[in-house]
Design a protein around this motif. Structure first.
Motif, PDB file in Angstrom:
ATOM      1  N   ALA A   1       0.835  -1.202   0.000  1.00  0.00           N
ATOM      2  CA  ALA A   1       0.000   0.000   0.000  1.00  0.00           C
ATOM      3  C   ALA A   1       0.867   1.248   0.000  1.00  0.00           C
ATOM      4  O   ALA A   1       2.057   1.201   0.332  1.00  0.00           O
ATOM      5  N   ILE A   2       0.243   2.363  -0.396  1.00  0.00           N
ATOM      6  CA  ILE A   2       0.853   3.670  -0.230  1.00  0.00           C
ATOM      7  C   ILE A   2       0.303   4.242   1.063  1.00  0.00           C
ATOM      8  O   ILE A   2      -0.919   4.321   1.249  1.00  0.00           O
ATOM      9  N   LEU A   3       1.186   4.632   1.966  1.00  0.00           N
ATOM     10  CA  LEU A   3       0.773   5.138   3.274  1.00  0.00           C
ATOM     11  C   LEU A   3       1.208   6.591   3.417  1.00  0.00           C
ATOM     12  O   LEU A   3       2.352   6.945   3.098  1.00  0.00           O
ATOM     13  N   SER A   4       0.308   7.436   3.914  1.00  0.00           N
ATOM     14  CA  SER A   4       0.596   8.860   4.096  1.00  0.00           C
ATOM     15  C   SER A   4       0.265   9.265   5.526  1.00  0.00           C
ATOM     16  O   SER A   4      -0.846   9.010   6.011  1.00  0.00           O
ATOM     17  N   ALA A   5       1.210   9.896   6.191  1.00  0.00           N
ATOM     18  CA  ALA A   5       0.981  10.354   7.562  1.00  0.00           C
ATOM     19  C   ALA A   5       0.202  11.660   7.555  1.00  0.00           C
ATOM     20  O   ALA A   5       0.586  12.619   6.875  1.00  0.00           O
ATOM     21  N   ALA A   6      -0.895  11.707   8.315  1.00  0.00           N
ATOM     22  CA  ALA A   6      -1.758  12.895   8.343  1.00  0.00           C
ATOM     23  C   ALA A   6      -1.059  14.117   8.934  1.00  0.00           C
ATOM     24  O   ALA A   6      -1.540  15.236   8.770  1.00  0.00           O
ATOM     25  N   ALA A   7       0.058  13.914   9.587  1.00  0.00           N
ATOM     26  CA  ALA A   7       0.786  15.029  10.205  1.00  0.00           C
ATOM     27  C   ALA A   7       1.545  15.858   9.179  1.00  0.00           C
ATOM     28  O   ALA A   7       2.049  16.928   9.506  1.00  0.00           O
ATOM     29  N   PHE A   8       1.587  15.366   7.930  1.00  0.00           N
ATOM     30  CA  PHE A   8       2.364  16.042   6.898  1.00  0.00           C
ATOM     31  C   PHE A   8       1.522  16.316   5.649  1.00  0.00           C
ATOM     32  O   PHE A   8       0.505  15.668   5.416  1.00  0.00           O
ATOM     33  N   ALA A   9       1.981  17.267   4.874  1.00  0.00           N
ATOM     34  CA  ALA A   9       1.392  17.533   3.556  1.00  0.00           C
ATOM     35  C   ALA A   9       2.530  17.491   2.550  1.00  0.00           C
ATOM     36  O   ALA A   9       3.629  17.997   2.815  1.00  0.00           O
ATOM     37  N   TRP A  10       2.264  16.905   1.377  1.00  0.00           N
ATOM     38  CA  TRP A  10       3.319  16.720   0.386  1.00  0.00           C
ATOM     39  C   TRP A  10       2.795  17.007  -1.021  1.00  0.00           C
ATOM     40  O   TRP A  10       1.602  17.012  -1.283  1.00  0.00           O
ATOM     41  N   ASP A  11       3.728  17.262  -1.899  1.00  0.00           N
ATOM     42  CA  ASP A  11       3.416  17.550  -3.294  1.00  0.00           C
ATOM     43  C   ASP A  11       2.922  16.268  -3.982  1.00  0.00           C
ATOM     44  O   ASP A  11       3.507  15.197  -3.789  1.00  0.00           O
ATOM     45  N   PRO A  12       1.864  16.359  -4.796  1.00  0.00           N
ATOM     46  CA  PRO A  12       1.368  15.179  -5.522  1.00  0.00           C
ATOM     47  C   PRO A  12       2.429  14.499  -6.378  1.00  0.00           C
ATOM     48  O   PRO A  12       2.308  13.309  -6.687  1.00  0.00           O
TER      49      PRO A  12
ATOM     50  N   LYS B   1       9.841  19.870 -15.229  1.00  0.00           N
ATOM     51  CA  LYS B   1      10.883  20.395 -14.353  1.00  0.00           C
ATOM     52  C   LYS B   1      11.455  19.273 -13.491  1.00  0.00           C
ATOM     53  O   LYS B   1      10.843  18.212 -13.333  1.00  0.00           O
ATOM     54  N   ARG B   2      12.652  19.512 -12.988  1.00  0.00           N
ATOM     55  CA  ARG B   2      13.264  18.607 -12.028  1.00  0.00           C
ATOM     56  C   ARG B   2      13.394  19.371 -10.720  1.00  0.00           C
ATOM     57  O   ARG B   2      13.884  20.506 -10.706  1.00  0.00           O
ATOM     58  N   GLU B   3      12.967  18.750  -9.623  1.00  0.00           N
ATOM     59  CA  GLU B   3      12.864  19.497  -8.374  1.00  0.00           C
ATOM     60  C   GLU B   3      12.864  18.577  -7.179  1.00  0.00           C
ATOM     61  O   GLU B   3      12.817  17.351  -7.307  1.00  0.00           O
ATOM     62  N   THR B   4      12.910  19.189  -6.004  1.00  0.00           N
ATOM     63  CA  THR B   4      12.615  18.501  -4.757  1.00  0.00           C
ATOM     64  C   THR B   4      11.226  18.958  -4.350  1.00  0.00           C
ATOM     65  O   THR B   4      11.062  20.068  -3.814  1.00  0.00           O
ATOM     66  N   PRO B   5      10.177  18.171  -4.636  1.00  0.00           N
ATOM     67  CA  PRO B   5       8.813  18.600  -4.299  1.00  0.00           C
ATOM     68  C   PRO B   5       8.675  18.828  -2.799  1.00  0.00           C
ATOM     69  O   PRO B   5       9.389  18.227  -1.998  1.00  0.00           O
ATOM     70  N   PHE B   6       7.722  19.672  -2.438  1.00  0.00           N
ATOM     71  CA  PHE B   6       7.619  20.061  -1.034  1.00  0.00           C
ATOM     72  C   PHE B   6       7.113  18.929  -0.137  1.00  0.00           C
ATOM     73  O   PHE B   6       6.368  18.044  -0.553  1.00  0.00           O
ATOM     74  N   LEU B   7       7.546  18.976   1.100  1.00  0.00           N
ATOM     75  CA  LEU B   7       7.076  18.104   2.169  1.00  0.00           C
ATOM     76  C   LEU B   7       7.250  18.897   3.450  1.00  0.00           C
ATOM     77  O   LEU B   7       8.366  19.302   3.787  1.00  0.00           O
ATOM     78  N   LEU B   8       6.131  19.155   4.152  1.00  0.00           N
ATOM     79  CA  LEU B   8       6.174  19.966   5.359  1.00  0.00           C
ATOM     80  C   LEU B   8       5.177  19.443   6.390  1.00  0.00           C
ATOM     81  O   LEU B   8       4.175  18.803   6.028  1.00  0.00           O
ATOM     82  N   PRO B   9       5.424  19.711   7.670  1.00  0.00           N
ATOM     83  CA  PRO B   9       4.415  19.381   8.688  1.00  0.00           C
ATOM     84  C   PRO B   9       3.148  20.200   8.417  1.00  0.00           C
ATOM     85  O   PRO B   9       3.245  21.377   8.032  1.00  0.00           O
ATOM     86  N   LEU B  10       2.005  19.613   8.600  1.00  0.00           N
ATOM     87  CA  LEU B  10       0.742  20.325   8.397  1.00  0.00           C
ATOM     88  C   LEU B  10       0.204  20.784   9.744  1.00  0.00           C
ATOM     89  O   LEU B  10      -0.356  20.008  10.516  1.00  0.00           O
ATOM     90  N   ARG B  11       0.429  22.079  10.017  1.00  0.00           N
ATOM     91  CA  ARG B  11      -0.060  22.701  11.248  1.00  0.00           C
ATOM     92  C   ARG B  11      -0.674  24.046  10.885  1.00  0.00           C
ATOM     93  O   ARG B  11      -0.461  24.566   9.784  1.00  0.00           O
ATOM     94  N   LYS B  12      -1.406  24.633  11.823  1.00  0.00           N
ATOM     95  CA  LYS B  12      -2.031  25.931  11.551  1.00  0.00           C
ATOM     96  C   LYS B  12      -0.994  26.978  11.172  1.00  0.00           C
ATOM     97  O   LYS B  12      -1.239  27.818  10.313  1.00  0.00           O
ATOM     98  N   ASP B  13       0.175  26.913  11.814  1.00  0.00           N
ATOM     99  CA  ASP B  13       1.191  27.926  11.551  1.00  0.00           C
ATOM    100  C   ASP B  13       1.977  27.674  10.257  1.00  0.00           C
ATOM    101  O   ASP B  13       2.783  28.498   9.846  1.00  0.00           O
TER     102      ASP B  13
END
Length: 378
Positions: free
Chosen positions: A49-60, A128-140
């Motif tokens: 399976a593909i598993l995604s942690a709800a604590a983070f948001a990432w680029d598709p 493009k070639r890049e490092t897609p974003f990955l960050l903690p998902l918080r209000k701030d």
């Protein structure tokens, strides 16, 4: 691998009340999964399976990459954020670590990739070639994430106005549209109205007001695509409507710009009118055909991502936006007639450059070479 990816379940692990672009985590992950032809699931399966942690948001873009990498675990601060579990055992171990928000206790058989190391991937969809974003998902971090996802949705290879002038304007409008639940198709429709208004104004010789209406259309033409990608609401018919408008309207703008010259007392004589239109309209069609031939002969790779030169030339090649820059400069000197002649010459030159690149690609293949994008090079 492609066949398996059609049924591979995608699961969001954990709870997070924070929303991104008006979407909660599970809905966003589900939309990304469906857009990638994967299967959203509500519970952790006893299989790969593909598993995604709800604590983070990432680029598709990450999911399109990780689906081809069984056993890959992308981490941030050591904690698994997105992973492709290759079997039931890996699924269980990764899910437990994600739910607890801790590093993997046992990474045997997995390839752990730390986001902090700056891994890069090729995004063929956005050229493009890049490092897609990955960050903690918080209000701030929401505004930071919105900005990251917005710019992550930008094509790496495009014209100079779209790349350098529109972004900040379009970001504000994209945020407003998302907050008001305005759909990408609504934006495209409003943009189409301004496109038609600009055409009518050009025909009447009202060039400044026509360019103002055209400016609104061109910015909205950026907003609809970014809104669709940020809210994961791209649709087949939406793409047809958007790209159809992009493809069809430029010839009308250049034709009616020429007829509007009569209002300025600068109308071309018959011969000049037809060679200008022949160069612009014919060059536009031929350039598009060259791009299509190149793509068909090179695995649907776009001509503008072959070599670094091609990507740079895309900034100024004779498409709508660079042509409007030429016309804007001409209007500063109150010479819309000379501006359109300059567009004709630039179109012919751009067409020649594309033709040369197509022949050069044929030559490379005839000698046994392979045409690959510079963006795919590590």
């Amino acid at each position: 691998m492609v066949e398996n990816s059609q049924v591979l379940p995608v699961v969001s692990i954990g709870e997070n009340p924070v929303k991104l672009w008006g979407l909660d985590v599970s809905e966003r992950v589900a939309r990304i999964a469906r857009a990638s032809r994967l299967t959203p699931a509500d519970t952790v399966p006893e299989e790969a399976a593909i598993l995604s942690a709800a604590a983070f948001a990432w680029d598709p873009a990450w999911i399109r990459h990780i689906v081809t990498q069984p056993g890959m675990v992308l981490t941030l601060g050591g904690v698994p954020a997105l992973a492709h579990a290759a079997d039931a055992n890996q699924t269980r171990r990764i899910a437990e670590a994600m739910a607890a928000g801790v590093p993997l206790a046992d990474a045997a058989g997995m390839t752990v990739v730390a986001f902090e190391t700056g891994p890069t991937i090729e995004n063929k969809q956005l050229r493009k070639r890049e490092t897609p974003f990955l960050l903690p998902l918080r209000k701030d971090t929401v505004r930071q994430l919105e900005r990251a996802s917005y710019f992550g949705a930008y094509k790496g290879v495009t014209d100079l106005l779209t790349k350098y002038l529109w972004p900040e304007w379009a970001l504000v409008l994209t945020r407003i549209c998302a907050r008001l639940h305005i759909t990408p198709n609504m934006v495209t429709f409003v943009g189409a109205v301004f496109c038609v208004v600009a055409t009518v104004l050009f025909a009447q010789g009202h060039y400044w007001s026509g360019m103002a209406a055209g400016l609104v259309f061109m910015v909205l033409d950026t907003v609809d695509g970014k809104l669709a990608r940020c809210t994961i609401t791209s649709s087949y018919w939406g793409n047809i409507f958007d790209h159809g408008m992009d493809l069809v309207h430029p010839p009308f703008w250049w034709w009616f710009w020429a007829t509007g010259l009569a209002s300025w007392g600068l109308a071309y004589d018959t011969a000049t009118f037809w060679w200008v239109q022949g160069a612009i309209q014919g060059g536009y069609v031929v350039q598009r055909l060259i791009e299509g031939v190149f793509m068909r002969q090179n695995g649907m790779m776009h001509i503008h991502v072959w070599r670094r030169f091609d990507s740079r030339f895309r900034l100024i090649t004779a498409r709508r936006n660079p042509n409007m820059v030429i016309l804007f400069v001409a209007m500063l000197f109150a010479r819309p007639d000379i501006g359109l002649i300059a567009v004709a010459w630039w179109t012919a030159l751009s067409c020649l450059v594309h033709a040369i690149r197509l022949v050069q690609a044929w030559n490379v293949r005839s000698r046994g070479g392979t045409i690959t994008s510079w963006l795919s090079e590590d």
